[in-house]
Motif scaffolding. Sequence first.
Motif, PDB file in Angstrom:
ATOM      1  N   ALA A 158       0.855  -1.191   0.000  1.00 28.26           N
ATOM      2  CA  ALA A 158       0.000   0.000   0.000  1.00 28.26           C
ATOM      3  C   ALA A 158       0.891   1.240   0.000  1.00 28.26           C
ATOM      4  CB  ALA A 158      -0.911   0.023   1.223  1.00 28.26           C
ATOM      5  N   ALA A 159       0.321   2.358  -0.443  1.00 28.74           N
ATOM      6  CA  ALA A 159       1.032   3.645  -0.406  1.00 28.74           C
ATOM      7  C   ALA A 159       0.633   4.398   0.858  1.00 28.74           C
ATOM      8  CB  ALA A 159       0.690   4.467  -1.640  1.00 28.74           C
ATOM      9  N   LEU A 160       1.565   5.215   1.351  1.00 30.29           N
ATOM     10  CA  LEU A 160       1.300   6.076   2.493  1.00 30.29           C
ATOM     11  C   LEU A 160       1.624   7.515   2.124  1.00 30.29           C
ATOM     12  CD1 LEU A 160       2.899   3.955   5.373  1.00 30.29           C
ATOM     13  CD2 LEU A 160       0.492   4.069   4.736  1.00 30.29           C
ATOM     14  N   ARG A 161       0.964   8.450   2.798  1.00 26.89           N
ATOM     15  CA  ARG A 161       1.193   9.881   2.558  1.00 26.89           C
ATOM     16  C   ARG A 161       1.759  10.500   3.827  1.00 26.89           C
ATOM     17  NH1 ARG A 161      -2.328  14.090   3.578  1.00 26.89           N
ATOM     18  NH2 ARG A 161      -4.022  12.577   3.908  1.00 26.89           N
ATOM     19  N   LEU A 162       2.929  11.135   3.705  1.00 30.82           N
ATOM     20  CA  LEU A 162       3.554  11.789   4.849  1.00 30.82           C
ATOM     21  C   LEU A 162       2.744  13.021   5.243  1.00 30.82           C
ATOM     22  CD1 LEU A 162       6.095  11.902   6.732  1.00 30.82           C
ATOM     23  CD2 LEU A 162       7.086  13.470   5.033  1.00 30.82           C
ATOM     24  N   VAL A 210      -0.283   0.948  -4.168  1.00 36.82           N
ATOM     25  CA  VAL A 210       1.043   1.342  -4.638  1.00 36.82           C
ATOM     26  C   VAL A 210       0.945   1.798  -6.090  1.00 36.82           C
ATOM     27  CG1 VAL A 210       3.371   0.506  -5.155  1.00 36.82           C
ATOM     28  CG2 VAL A 210       2.200  -0.254  -3.072  1.00 36.82           C
ATOM     29  N   ARG A 211       1.577   2.938  -6.381  1.00 38.35           N
ATOM     30  CA  ARG A 211       1.592   3.448  -7.744  1.00 38.35           C
ATOM     31  C   ARG A 211       2.958   3.199  -8.357  1.00 38.35           C
ATOM     32  NH1 ARG A 211      -1.238   6.818  -4.467  1.00 38.35           N
ATOM     33  NH2 ARG A 211       0.549   8.131  -3.959  1.00 38.35           N
TER      34      ARG A 211
END
Length: 206
Positions: free
Chosen positions: A171-175, A196-197
């Motif tokens: 998965a993607a995470l955003r700071l 995930v990109r």
Amino acid sequence: MRLTLHTFLTLDGVMQAPGAPEEDPDGGFSYGGWSFPYGDEGFGAAMAGWFEHVSAFLLGRKTYEIFSGHWPRVTDPGDPIAAKLNALPKYVASTTLASADWQNSSILTGDVAAEVAKLKQQPGDELQVHGSGGLAQTLIDHDLIDEYRLLVFPVHLGVGKKLFRDGTKAAALRLTGATTTGAGVVIATYQPDGPVRLGSYALDEP
């Protein structure tokens, strides 16, 4: 309630036994207590700030046993961490724990992911998870974490249990925020940001 996950990590992602040598020696782990030398004022202030927002705690069995052996003995009502841990509801995810005798503790049984989803529907500010590596895997795999609060310490160990283990759901995470303590601990907060990109830095063919 929002579910927030608080984890101490080494630079190589190890989360095992940060607080003391005897916390978790599984696998012959010999570096227990690796976070202790970095516990300065900035570290303490960050932890105290997060505890201001907690409404309930969700803990794995091992973390619950470690906490229940320590925090009830801290009786100073002005301690911002002990006061919350001792007074607020504590939910323990375990299939082996026979009883949970620490004040206001309950054992979650059955489908842990479903039970946690129900807890998140209750009124309140934050349902906080601290440590609890095994439980964290379930929460990640079922998209139950609303915010990651990762404290990355300037040490690498080469062995030990990790937060993001092999086979963890991608998965993607955003700071959403980052600070650094005087001792060099990077405190970063992340929120889920979808799948995930992928892309490529390769140059286009002429």
